[in-house]
Every structure is written in C-alpha cells, then in structure tokens.
Write a protein that holds these residues in place. Sequence first.
Motif, PDB file in Angstrom:
ATOM      1  N   GLY A   1       2.842  -2.044   4.096  1.00 51.89           N
ATOM      2  CA  GLY A   1       2.988  -0.661   3.689  1.00 51.89           C
ATOM      3  C   GLY A   1       4.362  -0.490   3.055  1.00 51.89           C
ATOM      4  O   GLY A   1       5.290  -1.257   3.348  1.00 51.89           O
ATOM      5  N   HIS A   2       4.502   0.490   2.191  1.00 52.64           N
ATOM      6  CA  HIS A   2       5.792   0.733   1.542  1.00 52.64           C
ATOM      7  C   HIS A   2       6.915   0.850   2.573  1.00 52.64           C
ATOM      8  O   HIS A   2       8.022   0.374   2.378  1.00 52.64           O
ATOM      9  N   ARG A   3       6.601   1.474   3.724  1.00 53.32           N
ATOM     10  CA  ARG A   3       7.654   1.696   4.720  1.00 53.32           C
ATOM     11  C   ARG A   3       8.124   0.398   5.385  1.00 53.32           C
ATOM     12  O   ARG A   3       9.135   0.406   6.079  1.00 53.32           O
TER      13      ARG A   3
ATOM     14  N   VAL B   1       0.844  -1.193   0.000  1.00 52.84           N
ATOM     15  CA  VAL B   1       0.000   0.000   0.000  1.00 52.84           C
ATOM     16  C   VAL B   1       0.884   1.248   0.000  1.00 52.84           C
ATOM     17  O   VAL B   1       1.799   1.363   0.821  1.00 52.84           O
ATOM     18  N   HIS B   2       0.585   2.172  -0.925  1.00 55.58           N
ATOM     19  CA  HIS B   2       1.315   3.444  -1.032  1.00 55.58           C
ATOM     20  C   HIS B   2       0.355   4.621  -0.949  1.00 55.58           C
ATOM     21  O   HIS B   2      -0.847   4.461  -1.139  1.00 55.58           O
ATOM     22  N   HIS B   3       0.914   5.815  -0.693  1.00 58.48           N
ATOM     23  CA  HIS B   3       0.168   7.038  -0.981  1.00 58.48           C
ATOM     24  C   HIS B   3       0.954   7.823  -2.020  1.00 58.48           C
ATOM     25  O   HIS B   3       2.175   7.731  -2.084  1.00 58.48           O
TER      26      HIS B   3
ATOM     27  N   ALA C   1      10.573   6.267  -5.273  1.00 65.16           N
ATOM     28  CA  ALA C   1       9.733   7.320  -4.719  1.00 65.16           C
ATOM     29  C   ALA C   1       8.316   7.301  -5.240  1.00 65.16           C
ATOM     30  O   ALA C   1       8.071   7.126  -6.414  1.00 65.16           O
ATOM     31  N   CYS C   2       7.400   7.505  -4.311  1.00 71.64           N
ATOM     32  CA  CYS C   2       6.008   7.684  -4.690  1.00 71.64           C
ATOM     33  C   CYS C   2       5.810   9.152  -5.019  1.00 71.64           C
ATOM     34  O   CYS C   2       6.657   9.976  -4.740  1.00 71.64           O
ATOM     35  N   GLY C   3       4.669   9.473  -5.589  1.00 71.55           N
ATOM     36  CA  GLY C   3       4.388  10.871  -5.875  1.00 71.55           C
ATOM     37  C   GLY C   3       4.236  11.107  -7.352  1.00 71.55           C
ATOM     38  O   GLY C   3       5.014  10.605  -8.152  1.00 71.55           O
TER      39      GLY C   3
ATOM     40  N   GLU D   1       8.249   7.579   4.385  1.00 71.99           N
ATOM     41  CA  GLU D   1       7.036   7.895   5.125  1.00 71.99           C
ATOM     42  C   GLU D   1       5.826   7.142   4.543  1.00 71.99           C
ATOM     43  O   GLU D   1       4.856   6.846   5.229  1.00 71.99           O
ATOM     44  N   CYS D   2       5.888   6.844   3.255  1.00 68.96           N
ATOM     45  CA  CYS D   2       4.791   6.177   2.541  1.00 68.96           C
ATOM     46  C   CYS D   2       4.332   4.903   3.255  1.00 68.96           C
ATOM     47  O   CYS D   2       5.179   4.130   3.686  1.00 68.96           O
ATOM     48  N   PRO D   3       3.050   4.628   3.422  1.00 67.16           N
ATOM     49  CA  PRO D   3       1.890   5.326   2.850  1.00 67.16           C
ATOM     50  C   PRO D   3       1.298   6.403   3.752  1.00 67.16           C
ATOM     51  O   PRO D   3       0.094   6.658   3.697  1.00 67.16           O
TER      52      PRO D   3
ATOM     53  N   ILE E   1      -0.246  -0.806  -4.878  1.00 65.06           N
ATOM     54  CA  ILE E   1      -1.386   0.060  -5.160  1.00 65.06           C
ATOM     55  C   ILE E   1      -1.053   1.461  -4.665  1.00 65.06           C
ATOM     56  O   ILE E   1      -0.768   1.659  -3.482  1.00 65.06           O
ATOM     57  N   GLU E   2      -1.082   2.427  -5.584  1.00 62.05           N
ATOM     58  CA  GLU E   2      -0.874   3.828  -5.207  1.00 62.05           C
ATOM     59  C   GLU E   2      -2.233   4.440  -4.867  1.00 62.05           C
ATOM     60  O   GLU E   2      -3.139   4.444  -5.701  1.00 62.05           O
ATOM     61  N   ASN E   3      -2.358   4.950  -3.650  1.00 60.96           N
ATOM     62  CA  ASN E   3      -3.584   5.601  -3.224  1.00 60.96           C
ATOM     63  C   ASN E   3      -3.398   7.111  -3.301  1.00 60.96           C
ATOM     64  O   ASN E   3      -2.474   7.658  -2.685  1.00 60.96           O
TER      65      ASN E   3
END
Length: 320
Positions: free
Chosen positions: A189-191, A68-70, A283-285, A197-199, A150-152
């Motif tokens: 979670g990604h972390r 799980v990501h943000h 990196a997410c984003g 810090e993600c998610p 999954i990117e949230n």
Amino acid sequence: MADFDRRTALKGGLTVSAVGLLGTQMVSAATAAPAVQEPQIHGTAAWSARPPNGSIVVENHKPTYIVVHHTVDPGNVTDYTLEHAFWASRAIQNFHMDTRGWVDSGQQFTNSRGGHITEGRHRSLDVLRGGTRHVQGANVGNNNSTCIGIENEGLYSTEDVTPALWDSLVKMVAYIASQYGIAPEFIKGHRDFNSTECPGTVLYNRLPELRTAVGTLLGSASSRADLTEWPLLKPGDTGPRVRMAQEFLRERGFAVPVDGVFGPSTKDAVAAVAARNGLMRDACGATAATDETGFLGSDVWPLIVRPGTDLHALKAQLVL
Ligand SMILES: [Zn+2]
C-alpha cells in the motif's frame, strides 16, 4: 488443484512437513505455467489523454513493488460506466499536470469503481507488456524508481471498495505480478512507503486478501499474511504508540510532551523531521489532496527511532 493434491497427499499418509516440501515443488513448477491473461486495459488514446509535456522516463529494469492507492477524489461515485472512468482519468491527468506540475499522470494505471482499468502515464501499457522495464511514475515519493502504482477511484478510509473494483484490482495486480515475476508479498500500500492515509485503512487492511487472491491466480502458494509494517499515526491519535514516538522525538531534541496524545507540537515535530529529510509522498487525489502534514508513517519512523534499535522487534511491538 493444490488443495486436491494436498488432500490426496494427506490421505496417503504423508506428514505435514512432507506436504510442505511438495508445496514448494509445486510453486517451482508453477513458475513455468502460462502467464496470467491481460485484463482489458484502455490505453491513453481511448480516454483522449493529453500528450505528456516532457519526456517519459522508462526505467531499465523491472519494478520491485506493486503499489495500491486510492484517489480520494472524486469520492465514492455510483457512476460505474466506462465513460465515467475515462472522465476520471482525464481529471486526474489534468490535476497532476496543471496543479502538481508533472509531465503526465503520476500513476501507471487507474482502476474505476465500475472496474474499468485505464492506462495512466503514457507508454505504461506497452512497457508492461514487454515485461522487462517499467515506466517511471510519480506516485510513491522517494521510491518511484522501484514502484509501479495503481490508483483506485474512491476514498477507502471507512468504506469498502465495490466488488467490480476489487475484481479488476485482483486481475490487474496479478497480470503485473505475472509480467514481472513479482511475488505477492511485494504488493504494497502507498502507506508502506510514505506517511499517508492512502490507500485508506479499509483497502489497506484487505491487502493480505489481495496477496492471497493474486497468489491463487499466479498458481503460487498463499503469501505470508503477517507482514509487519510501520503503523500510521495521525494528529489526534492517542495511546502507547504515540507515547513511544514522543519519547523518540524528545531524544531527537524536540520539546514535545510524552503524554500519548498526538497534539500540535508532536505534529509540528514530525513535519519538521519530514521536511528536514526531504520526504515526499506524491499526493494521491484527482483534485484537492487532503492535508496529511505531520502524519507519522513508514518513512518517518526509521528517522526517529533510537539508534541501534532492532527495527523488526520494534515494528512487531508497535503493531500490537
Ligand atoms: Zn497513494
């Protein structure tokens, strides 16, 4: 159903351990139950994705983890339309291809704040439907061959997700878990893999709830909610966990103070450990990623702890 059976069993005078045995049998029986229904997932053609600019790698095995990501960007928007979800999918793909230099979107799937699910990297949906292989993404540095992500949409460090996003996340994770036979405790979670810090702390803290909700949809017993993971420490943090990390870093030859304050020299030491070991976090984003240089998380702790340490005991100690 399980609650009803349990109450009936208790009324019948069975001991708690006998109920536990019955529960185990019910889980075994549930594995033959019908698969979780596929939620609505909009393929790459629906949101007018660009073609990938290289080959899509399909791993010849199932993924081990669902991650799980943000997204961080574009933030916590209030446009909950399908059109916006498509726009966000394009923005992420553009960022990943043009700025990150990847062949396609890094994540296999994207979930919008309006609860719309889109396919990220090409072929992810068809391969998921097959249930035996998975498309290799770029969303969990050094772990992409075992993870499906999954990117949230949004930033969940201090704010919670929308009810619609949560609902679609539960359904999507349950579908993936069902397709691959992944048990709820392998929802991460990604972390849990990279120093990020993600998610977001708020969404991360809801993962036990997610595992339970997915377990319910899978017809299996609730998963363990007491998984012990390495804590994430960031520059600016203070306390005994920082002090312990500093002791470890000093033993590794870094001239950091042992004062329990995550200052610049501690940050530099952690960044040096990460660089020396080739740690990446993918990196997410959708646009600019936040600077997470020097974050001390799951991938750094094992590299700095004293040799011979009982890692499980140490993790349990650090969680307190
Ligand atoms: Zn992430």
